[in-house]
Design a protein around this motif. Structure first.
Motif, PDB file in Angstrom:
ATOM      1  N   ALA A 138       0.828  -1.211   0.000  1.00 56.98           N
ATOM      2  CA  ALA A 138       0.000   0.000   0.000  1.00 56.98           C
ATOM      3  C   ALA A 138       0.861   1.261   0.000  1.00 56.98           C
ATOM      4  N   LYS A 139       2.021   1.183   0.731  1.00 52.93           N
ATOM      5  CA  LYS A 139       2.894   2.355   0.794  1.00 52.93           C
ATOM      6  C   LYS A 139       3.773   2.467  -0.445  1.00 52.93           C
ATOM      7  N   GLY A 140       3.808   1.401  -1.243  1.00 56.38           N
ATOM      8  CA  GLY A 140       4.607   1.421  -2.457  1.00 56.38           C
ATOM      9  C   GLY A 140       6.096   1.284  -2.229  1.00 56.38           C
ATOM     10  N   TRP A 141       6.512   0.677  -1.055  1.00 56.25           N
ATOM     11  CA  TRP A 141       7.933   0.470  -0.799  1.00 56.25           C
ATOM     12  C   TRP A 141       8.454  -0.716  -1.607  1.00 56.25           C
ATOM     13  N   ALA A 142       9.648  -0.551  -2.175  1.00 56.97           N
ATOM     14  CA  ALA A 142      10.233  -1.662  -2.929  1.00 56.97           C
ATOM     15  C   ALA A 142      10.788  -2.705  -1.949  1.00 56.97           C
ATOM     16  N   VAL A 143      10.345  -3.935  -2.105  1.00 58.73           N
ATOM     17  CA  VAL A 143      10.738  -5.006  -1.177  1.00 58.73           C
ATOM     18  C   VAL A 143      12.007  -5.703  -1.667  1.00 58.73           C
ATOM     19  N   GLU A 144      12.999  -5.794  -0.804  1.00 57.77           N
ATOM     20  CA  GLU A 144      14.196  -6.575  -1.163  1.00 57.77           C
ATOM     21  C   GLU A 144      14.195  -7.941  -0.493  1.00 57.77           C
ATOM     22  N   GLU A 145      13.558  -8.005   0.661  1.00 51.93           N
ATOM     23  CA  GLU A 145      13.487  -9.297   1.354  1.00 51.93           C
ATOM     24  C   GLU A 145      12.264  -9.307   2.252  1.00 51.93           C
ATOM     25  N   LEU A 146      11.554 -10.438   2.270  1.00 53.30           N
ATOM     26  CA  LEU A 146      10.442 -10.591   3.195  1.00 53.30           C
ATOM     27  C   LEU A 146      10.350 -12.076   3.545  1.00 53.30           C
ATOM     28  N   VAL A 147      10.766 -12.414   4.745  1.00 52.95           N
ATOM     29  CA  VAL A 147      10.856 -13.825   5.129  1.00 52.95           C
ATOM     30  C   VAL A 147      10.128 -14.053   6.451  1.00 52.95           C
ATOM     31  N   VAL A 148       9.378 -15.142   6.522  1.00 55.89           N
ATOM     32  CA  VAL A 148       8.728 -15.497   7.787  1.00 55.89           C
ATOM     33  C   VAL A 148       9.686 -16.363   8.609  1.00 55.89           C
ATOM     34  N   GLU A 149       9.940 -15.978   9.844  1.00 60.53           N
ATOM     35  CA  GLU A 149      10.857 -16.724  10.712  1.00 60.53           C
ATOM     36  C   GLU A 149      10.112 -17.864  11.403  1.00 60.53           C
ATOM     37  N   PRO A 150      10.707 -19.065  11.423  1.00 59.62           N
ATOM     38  CA  PRO A 150      10.050 -20.174  12.125  1.00 59.62           C
ATOM     39  C   PRO A 150      10.185 -20.045  13.645  1.00 59.62           C
ATOM     40  N   GLY A 151      11.058 -19.191  14.075  1.00 56.76           N
ATOM     41  CA  GLY A 151      11.328 -19.108  15.518  1.00 56.76           C
ATOM     42  C   GLY A 151      12.637 -19.782  15.804  1.00 56.76           C
ATOM     43  N   ARG A 152      13.283 -19.355  16.869  1.00 55.60           N
ATOM     44  CA  ARG A 152      14.595 -19.920  17.167  1.00 55.60           C
ATOM     45  C   ARG A 152      14.537 -20.777  18.410  1.00 55.60           C
ATOM     46  N   LEU A 153      15.011 -22.008  18.280  1.00 52.18           N
ATOM     47  CA  LEU A 153      15.051 -22.888  19.441  1.00 52.18           C
ATOM     48  C   LEU A 153      15.962 -22.313  20.524  1.00 52.18           C
ATOM     49  N   ASP A 154      17.011 -21.630  20.077  1.00 47.90           N
ATOM     50  CA  ASP A 154      17.934 -21.027  21.047  1.00 47.90           C
ATOM     51  C   ASP A 154      17.194 -20.139  22.029  1.00 47.90           C
ATOM     52  N   ASP A 155      16.303 -19.298  21.475  1.00 49.55           N
ATOM     53  CA  ASP A 155      15.569 -18.366  22.332  1.00 49.55           C
ATOM     54  C   ASP A 155      14.690 -19.121  23.318  1.00 49.55           C
ATOM     55  N   VAL A 156      13.992 -20.126  22.773  1.00 49.12           N
ATOM     56  CA  VAL A 156      13.090 -20.906  23.621  1.00 49.12           C
ATOM     57  C   VAL A 156      13.883 -21.593  24.727  1.00 49.12           C
ATOM     58  N   PHE A 157      15.002 -22.163  24.301  1.00 47.66           N
ATOM     59  CA  PHE A 157      15.857 -22.877  25.243  1.00 47.66           C
ATOM     60  C   PHE A 157      16.300 -21.948  26.363  1.00 47.66           C
ATOM     61  N   ARG A 158      16.729 -20.745  25.961  1.00 48.76           N
ATOM     62  CA  ARG A 158      17.211 -19.802  26.978  1.00 48.76           C
ATOM     63  C   ARG A 158      16.083 -19.374  27.906  1.00 48.76           C
ATOM     64  N   ASP A 159      14.935 -19.073  27.305  1.00 48.11           N
ATOM     65  CA  ASP A 159      13.796 -18.668  28.138  1.00 48.11           C
ATOM     66  C   ASP A 159      13.435 -19.743  29.146  1.00 48.11           C
ATOM     67  N   LEU A 160      13.381 -20.989  28.645  1.00 48.02           N
ATOM     68  CA  LEU A 160      12.914 -22.082  29.494  1.00 48.02           C
ATOM     69  C   LEU A 160      13.892 -22.409  30.604  1.00 48.02           C
ATOM     70  N   THR A 161      15.186 -22.311  30.289  1.00 47.25           N
ATOM     71  CA  THR A 161      16.155 -22.812  31.254  1.00 47.25           C
ATOM     72  C   THR A 161      16.766 -21.714  32.117  1.00 47.25           C
ATOM     73  N   MET A 162      16.579 -20.453  31.715  1.00 48.23           N
ATOM     74  CA  MET A 162      17.197 -19.382  32.485  1.00 48.23           C
ATOM     75  C   MET A 162      16.204 -18.632  33.362  1.00 48.23           C
ATOM     76  N   SER A 163      14.923 -18.620  32.968  1.00 44.75           N
ATOM     77  CA  SER A 163      13.966 -17.789  33.695  1.00 44.75           C
ATOM     78  C   SER A 163      13.821 -18.294  35.119  1.00 44.75           C
ATOM     79  N   PRO A 164      13.490 -17.393  36.056  1.00 44.33           N
ATOM     80  CA  PRO A 164      13.392 -17.777  37.462  1.00 44.33           C
ATOM     81  C   PRO A 164      12.365 -18.869  37.682  1.00 44.33           C
ATOM     82  N   SER A 165      11.361 -18.924  36.810  1.00 43.63           N
ATOM     83  CA  SER A 165      10.305 -19.914  37.003  1.00 43.63           C
ATOM     84  C   SER A 165      10.651 -21.230  36.313  1.00 43.63           C
ATOM     85  N   ALA A 166      11.907 -21.352  35.862  1.00 43.19           N
ATOM     86  CA  ALA A 166      12.281 -22.545  35.095  1.00 43.19           C
ATOM     87  C   ALA A 166      12.015 -23.824  35.880  1.00 43.19           C
TER      88      ALA A 166
END
Lengths: 244, 319
Positions: B287-315
């Motif tokens: 709609a804004k007419g911006w030229a797209v060079e890249e548009l990718v959907v991220e599946p999510g990172r296991l690293d982040d999940v791992f860190r959240d799960l194992t580091m948070s105080p409620s782990a």
């Protein structure tokens, strides 16, 4: 049973694929020669017997047997292979017994290689071969008792050096139990029964009795039950100390 | 599918330290279960209890119908185990070791040679079978260890960090081997390499401080990442304009700006939990007419999940 045989075979082979076996056998035979002919005065005595040969065995075993037994468990625990061994489908008993029997067989091989001395004495005179055979049996049994103590100590540590030193000390206590060095410690304050009990644990006394040519059931039972008790303790220690 | 490994409320205390605190799960045939967690989380201790090496303080494990407390020998016979660090008898050759294992495991004499041959080609040990193990490289040692675990073709495999210390090619080989065996067996492998979970596991359990903190397929775990369904965007526009525009979308949780240069804005557009934003983001950009060079959907990172799960105080508590 198949596990026991496999463990014996593996342990026995491992003595011979490393220099341990050859170094041990050479030193054992050389020391036997020195003690029998130089220090024991084999020729000077003018008697056709092997008493000078056997009388030094307890003292040689004191240092040589812990050298065989020190690696049995300490090395497995240090490297971590104890986890490999004890997650195979064998009982801790078979593993402990297999290792012990392998070491005992190895000691037996070393002892068997001294047979030329026996042949020599027969060539020189007419010894009482019954006494010599009994002495061989006694020597082998005593080696077995020393080994069981050494294996048990080895199970309690990751360090072969500690296993060796502690084994020597414990073996020395058993060896010298009848000598004044130990009995003097008890005499004067302990009742006679304590002194008698301590003295009855003397390897020297039991070994001397056998080398006189009389294989008394009491001496056999002594060595066998001592080895059995040490093995049972060995199994308990392994079960208890897997973690460290 | 019946569970080949049932872990029932396993607990292990070392003095005052609780290493494993009530872990339960079942593993059926055909499952490759990735056992994840930071070092010291209790992965190895749990495995050691399942193999019958360590006695549990409480609870038990049942392997192929045998309770490890009642019949440890039957449990040990039905599983293959690669201990952490793959300890081996250094003075033996792989051939000597395998003969020993084959004998202890009761593989009949006529079948021993073929069993050893099979493993030799599976873990690629041709050429080193008669070399003392202590002279082999780390990669070879690990494969020798893996080989002893599968020598008797066990229905259950427990592998404690099977690819630790291997180079990328060797890791690939080991994973391929695990994938090949997966159909016929129940496999538990512990790891702290997260890409491994994606590569081989059908299910992942995350353990922290002795407790299970997550249990699901690798995709389910990834979905718990804040970056799950996020859109990586590179467009020709000013970064300020892009950020303010995209933040107006209802399903967008936020915009993370990354380095911009030459009039090209780069950013990561985060989705609100459960929302799919790719369509909305693309629509707004068009709609804004911006030229797209890249548009990718991220599946999510296991690293982040791992860190959240194992580091948070409620782990420590179940989530």
């Amino acid at each position: 049973m198949r596990g026991l045989v496999a463990v014996i075979k593996r342990e026995l082979v491992s003595y011979f694929i490393t220099p341990v076996a050859y170094v041990f056998i050479v030193i054992f035979l050389a020391m036997n020669g020195v003690f029998t002919f130089n220090i024991g005065g084999f020729y000077e005595r003018g008697l056709a017997d092997l008493e000078p040969f056997f009388s030094f065995h307890p003292w040689m075993y004191l240092f040589l047997i812990p050298a065989i037994s020190m690696r049995l468990w300490a090395e497995e625990r240090r490297v971590g292979t104890v986890e490999l061994l004890l997650t195979l489908p064998i009982s801790t008993w078979s593993a402990a017994l297999g290792k012990y029997l392998a070491a005992w067989i190895f000691a037996g091989i070393a002892l068997a290689l001294t047979v030329p001395v026996w042949i020599t004495v027969n060539w020189l005179g007419e010894p009482d071969n019954g006494v010599i055979l009994a002495s061989y049996v006694g020597s082998f049994l005593m080696a077995g008792a020393f080994l069981a103590i050494g294996a048990c100590v080895s199970a309690a540590t990751k360090s072969q050096v500690i296993a060796f030193v502690v084994s020597v000390v414990i073996c020395f206590l058993f060896l010298a139990a009848g000598l004044p060095a130990v009995t003097d410690f008890f005499s004067g304050w302990a009742p006679d029964i304590v002194i008698d009990t301590v003295t009855s644990f003397s390897f020297l006394a039991h070994f001397d009795a056998i080398t006189k040519g009389v294989i008394d059931v009491r001496d056999l039972v002594f060595f066998a039950s001592l080895a059995g008790a040490a093995l049972a303790a060995n199994v308990l220690i392994i079960e208890q100390r897997k973690v460290a | 599918m019946s569970a080949m490994i049932q872990i029932k409320n396993l607990r292990k205390e070392f003095g005052p330290i609780v290493a494993v605190d009530g872990v339960s799960f079942d593993t059926p045939k055909g499952e490759v279960l990735g056992f994840l967690g930071p070092n010291g989380a209790g992965k190895s201790t749990t495995m050691k209890m399942v193999t019958g090496f360590l006695p549990p303080t409480a609870g038990t494990a049942v392997v192929c119908g045998h309770d490890v407390l009642k019949d440890p020998i039957a449990v040990k016979a039905s599983l293959g185990y690669l201990p952490e660090g793959a300890p081996l008898y250094g003075d033996m050759t792989p051939e000597g070791l395998y003969k020993f294992i084959a004998q202890v495991r009761g593989i009949p004499r006529p079948r021993r040679a073929s069993a050893i041959d099979r493993v030799k080609s599976l873990v690629k040990l041709e050429g080193v079978m008669r070399q003392p193990i202590e002279t082999l490289s780390k990669g070879y040692k690990r494969r020798v260890g893996l080989g002893q675990a599968i020598l008797h073709d066990p229905p259950v495999l427990l592998l404690d960090e099977p690819t630790d210390g291997l180079d990328p090619n060797q890791k690939h080989d080991v994973r391929r081997l695990i994938n090949e065996m997966a159909q016929e067996k129940a496999i538990i492998l512990s790891t702290h390499i997260l890409e491994e979970v994606d590569a081989v596991c059908t299910r992942a359990i995350v353990i922290a401080r002795g407790r299970i903190v997550a249990d699901g397929t690798p995709a389910e775990l990834q979905a718990r990442s804040v970056r799950h369904n996020a859109v990586r965007l590179r467009v020709r526009a000013s970064a300020d304009a892009v950020e303010s525009e995209l933040k107006q979308i209802a399903t967008v949780a936020g915009v993370e700006r990354e380095a911009s240069a030459n009039g090209v804005a780069r950013c990561l557009v985060l989705a609100k939990p459960g929302a799919v934003i790719a369509g909305d983001v693309a629509g707004r950009v068009r709609a804004k007419g911006w030229a797209v060079e890249e548009l990718v959907v991220e599946p999510g990172r296991l690293d982040d999940v791992f860190r959240d799960l194992t580091m948070s105080p409620s782990a420590g508590s179940r989530s």
